[in-house]
Motif scaffolding. Structure first.
Motif, PDB file in Angstrom:
ATOM      1  N   LEU A   7      27.493  14.191  11.315  1.00 60.07           N
ATOM      2  CA  LEU A   7      28.386  13.323  12.358  1.00 60.07           C
ATOM      3  C   LEU A   7      28.451  12.148  11.656  1.00 60.07           C
ATOM      4  O   LEU A   7      29.474  11.584  11.394  1.00 60.07           O
ATOM      5  N   ILE A   8      27.481  11.476  11.125  1.00 60.99           N
ATOM      6  CA  ILE A   8      27.355  10.311  10.562  1.00 60.99           C
ATOM      7  C   ILE A   8      28.087   9.895   9.305  1.00 60.99           C
ATOM      8  O   ILE A   8      29.084   9.033   8.928  1.00 60.99           O
ATOM      9  N   SER A   9      27.815  11.229   8.298  1.00 61.16           N
ATOM     10  CA  SER A   9      28.412  11.283   7.197  1.00 61.16           C
ATOM     11  C   SER A   9      30.051  11.379   7.308  1.00 61.16           C
ATOM     12  O   SER A   9      30.788  11.072   6.575  1.00 61.16           O
ATOM     13  N   LYS A  10      30.593  12.035   8.381  1.00 63.70           N
ATOM     14  CA  LYS A  10      31.818  12.132   8.777  1.00 63.70           C
ATOM     15  C   LYS A  10      32.652  11.373   9.333  1.00 63.70           C
ATOM     16  O   LYS A  10      33.657  10.752   9.307  1.00 63.70           O
ATOM     17  N   GLU A  11      31.950  10.587  10.446  1.00 66.09           N
ATOM     18  CA  GLU A  11      32.582   9.558  11.326  1.00 66.09           C
ATOM     19  C   GLU A  11      31.823   8.152  11.519  1.00 66.09           C
ATOM     20  O   GLU A  11      32.403   7.297  12.215  1.00 66.09           O
ATOM     21  N   GLY A  12      30.835   8.150  10.904  1.00 71.24           N
ATOM     22  CA  GLY A  12      29.972   6.935  10.567  1.00 71.24           C
ATOM     23  C   GLY A  12      29.030   6.734  11.977  1.00 71.24           C
ATOM     24  O   GLY A  12      29.186   7.490  12.910  1.00 71.24           O
ATOM     25  N   THR A  13      28.325   5.560  11.965  1.00 69.82           N
ATOM     26  CA  THR A  13      27.379   5.561  12.961  1.00 69.82           C
ATOM     27  C   THR A  13      27.934   5.327  14.486  1.00 69.82           C
ATOM     28  O   THR A  13      27.434   5.361  15.447  1.00 69.82           O
ATOM     29  N   GLN A  14      29.211   4.752  14.456  1.00 70.98           N
ATOM     30  CA  GLN A  14      29.862   4.497  15.670  1.00 70.98           C
ATOM     31  C   GLN A  14      30.070   5.813  16.633  1.00 70.98           C
ATOM     32  O   GLN A  14      30.341   5.430  17.725  1.00 70.98           O
ATOM     33  N   ALA A  15      30.157   6.909  15.829  1.00 72.59           N
ATOM     34  CA  ALA A  15      30.399   8.016  16.524  1.00 72.59           C
ATOM     35  C   ALA A  15      29.189   8.231  17.797  1.00 72.59           C
ATOM     36  O   ALA A  15      29.502   9.210  18.443  1.00 72.59           O
ATOM     37  N   LEU A  16      28.194   7.607  17.384  1.00 72.44           N
ATOM     38  CA  LEU A  16      26.960   7.743  18.357  1.00 72.44           C
ATOM     39  C   LEU A  16      26.974   6.874  19.467  1.00 72.44           C
ATOM     40  O   LEU A  16      25.992   6.994  20.527  1.00 72.44           O
ATOM     41  N   ASN A  17      27.847   5.909  19.328  1.00 74.50           N
ATOM     42  CA  ASN A  17      28.138   4.827  20.513  1.00 74.50           C
ATOM     43  C   ASN A  17      28.636   5.886  21.768  1.00 74.50           C
ATOM     44  O   ASN A  17      30.098   6.049  21.577  1.00 74.50           O
ATOM     45  N   LEU A  18      27.867   5.968  22.876  1.00 76.12           N
ATOM     46  CA  LEU A  18      28.323   6.585  24.115  1.00 76.12           C
ATOM     47  C   LEU A  18      28.888   5.609  25.131  1.00 76.12           C
ATOM     48  O   LEU A  18      29.262   5.958  26.167  1.00 76.12           O
ATOM     49  N   LYS A  19      29.069   4.393  24.841  1.00 80.71           N
ATOM     50  CA  LYS A  19      29.482   3.418  25.927  1.00 80.71           C
ATOM     51  C   LYS A  19      30.940   3.746  26.219  1.00 80.71           C
ATOM     52  O   LYS A  19      31.884   3.851  25.473  1.00 80.71           O
ATOM     53  N   GLY A  20      31.033   3.946  27.679  1.00 86.50           N
ATOM     54  CA  GLY A  20      32.266   4.283  27.993  1.00 86.50           C
ATOM     55  C   GLY A  20      32.425   5.684  27.943  1.00 86.50           C
ATOM     56  O   GLY A  20      33.675   6.118  28.432  1.00 86.50           O
ATOM     57  N   GLU A  21      31.900   6.420  27.562  1.00 85.55           N
ATOM     58  CA  GLU A  21      32.010   8.264  27.545  1.00 85.55           C
ATOM     59  C   GLU A  21      31.126   8.556  28.656  1.00 85.55           C
ATOM     60  O   GLU A  21      30.380   7.984  29.345  1.00 85.55           O
ATOM     61  N   ARG A  22      31.622   9.875  28.910  1.00 85.54           N
ATOM     62  CA  ARG A  22      30.945  10.394  29.913  1.00 85.54           C
ATOM     63  C   ARG A  22      29.598  11.088  29.394  1.00 85.54           C
ATOM     64  O   ARG A  22      29.325  12.432  29.328  1.00 85.54           O
ATOM     65  N   PHE A  23      28.704  10.317  29.148  1.00 80.77           N
ATOM     66  CA  PHE A  23      27.397  10.982  28.554  1.00 80.77           C
ATOM     67  C   PHE A  23      26.456  11.673  29.552  1.00 80.77           C
ATOM     68  O   PHE A  23      25.910  12.742  29.135  1.00 80.77           O
ATOM     69  N   VAL A  24      26.553  11.478  30.757  1.00 77.93           N
ATOM     70  CA  VAL A  24      25.658  12.160  31.773  1.00 77.93           C
ATOM     71  C   VAL A  24      26.373  13.973  31.800  1.00 77.93           C
ATOM     72  O   VAL A  24      25.585  14.866  31.638  1.00 77.93           O
ATOM     73  N   LEU A  25      27.694  13.885  31.421  1.00 77.73           N
ATOM     74  CA  LEU A  25      28.494  15.372  31.680  1.00 77.73           C
ATOM     75  C   LEU A  25      27.801  16.047  30.113  1.00 77.73           C
ATOM     76  O   LEU A  25      27.713  16.861  30.074  1.00 77.73           O
ATOM     77  N   ALA A  26      28.018  15.022  29.125  1.00 82.52           N
ATOM     78  CA  ALA A  26      27.537  15.680  27.917  1.00 82.52           C
ATOM     79  C   ALA A  26      26.199  16.193  28.013  1.00 82.52           C
ATOM     80  O   ALA A  26      25.621  17.129  27.175  1.00 82.52           O
ATOM     81  N   TRP A  27      25.290  15.507  28.597  1.00 85.36           N
ATOM     82  CA  TRP A  27      23.771  15.566  28.467  1.00 85.36           C
ATOM     83  C   TRP A  27      23.598  16.955  29.441  1.00 85.36           C
ATOM     84  O   TRP A  27      22.889  17.837  28.841  1.00 85.36           O
ATOM     85  N   LEU A  28      24.472  17.130  30.761  1.00 84.08           N
ATOM     86  CA  LEU A  28      24.414  18.243  31.166  1.00 84.08           C
ATOM     87  C   LEU A  28      24.759  19.329  30.578  1.00 84.08           C
ATOM     88  O   LEU A  28      24.024  20.670  30.699  1.00 84.08           O
TER      89      LEU A  28
END
Length: 318
Positions: A54-75
């Motif tokens: 992921l980092i090689s394709k989209e950079g470290t910013q792709a790991l930033n989950l601010k404003g994203e539905r991270f609880v749903l992603a975790w589930l």
């Protein structure tokens, strides 16, 4: 069919065949190590590889989950990787000698489960044609695996407990597959890496919990070394390659269409068995033909439906 759609079909097929091989592999693995520790090792390695990709394709910013539905992603990650990994392989282990067969049959129910979950979660009622293709495919799988005699499944001493765990595993993967449609702006690389990484938290915590409860003991180094060849396949092929292909393929052809390819899983497991010299009869060939026909019919139907949706007015006029 458009080239991109054919690419999606190919990706889903590669994933399904990779998973089909994994059940015979896990039959040998589960004779040595428990499914919980193995799942923890498997996805610790797979998550690391996914994050690097992921980092090689989209950079470290792709790991930033601010404003994203991270609880749903975790589930979803917990369901797809912890739920599936723990339940399906524990059920396979409980089924004993019939483990690979039992797990393969249960995976063949996933397309039906996905249609139901998609209906519940998204309000998308399955068409009679698509559901008919799924039923045809399931019948074909049963013909292949039982040689036209479903009673042979009962002869393998499949218990209620093993069946319950296998069903939970199939439901877990169906939920993960449908869940990908809730993240339309995420690339397949991001959805795979984020859900695997978040799911790994649940895997590690759950594994420590079952160890603390004395459900199983922590494997020693000798045991870990003995399953390294199996771990290699389950991480790189059935893990990284297959999961990434699966998510990429479903991004193209949608989970409702892609999930039907899971019926290739038991056929692949059966083919490996046949290569060992097991005879194949006409009913098994008929079953394989039914699966292939259902896959082709469903995709032709979806192609026609998509065309009618995009060009409905002019199509009806003609």
């Amino acid at each position: 069919m458009p080239k991109t759609y054919m690419t999606g079909i190919a990706l889903c097929a590669v994933a399904a065949m990779s998973w089909g091989i994994s059940f015979p592999v896990m039959d040998e693995t589960l004779a040595t190590i428990d499914p919980f520790s193995f799942t923890a090792m498997r996805y610790s390695a797979a998550a690391t590889i996914f994050v690097v990709l992921l980092i090689s394709k989209e950079g470290t910013q792709a790991l930033n989950l601010k404003g994203e539905r991270f609880v749903l992603a975790w589930l979803l990650g917990s369901s797809g990787f912890c739920g599936y990994g723990f339940f399906i392989f524990h059920g396979q282990q409980l089924a004993g000698k019939s483990g690979a067969l039992s797990a393969s049959v249960m995976i063949a129910t996933t397309p039906m489960l996905t249609q139901v979950l998609n209906w519940i979660l998204r309000g998308s009622r399955p068409s009679a044609t698509s559901f008919g293709c799924i039923v045809m495919s399931f019948v074909g799988v049963m013909l292949v695996l039982t040689k036209g005699n479903p009673a042979t499944l009962l002869a393998h001493s499949i218990t209620f407990e093993s069946t319950a765990f296998l069903l939970l595993g199939a439901v877990s993967w169906a939920f993960y597959t449908v869940g990908g449609s809730f993240f339309p702006t995420w690339s397949a690389y991001r959805y795979t890496a984020i859900t695997t990484l978040l799911g790994l938290i649940t895997i590690l915590a759950s594994n420590e919990a079952v160890i603390a409860l004395a459900f199983h003991s922590r494997p020693n180094m000798e045991t870990v070394m003995s399953v390294l060849p199996h771990l290699f396949y389950m991480v790189l092929i059935a893990g990284v390659l297959a999961v990434l292909c699966w998510n990429m393929g479903n991004k193209i052809i949608s989970p409702v269409n892609g999930v039907l390819f899971l019926d290739i899983v038991p056929l692949t497991a059966f083919a490996i068995t046949a290569l060992t010299g097991a005879p194949i009869d006409s009913r098994q060939l008929l079953g394989a033909l039914l699966v292939g026909t259902s896959l082709l019919s469903n995709n032709l139907y979806q192609r026609k439906w998509n065309f009618a949706s995009n060009y409905g007015g002019s199509a009806r006029e003609r």
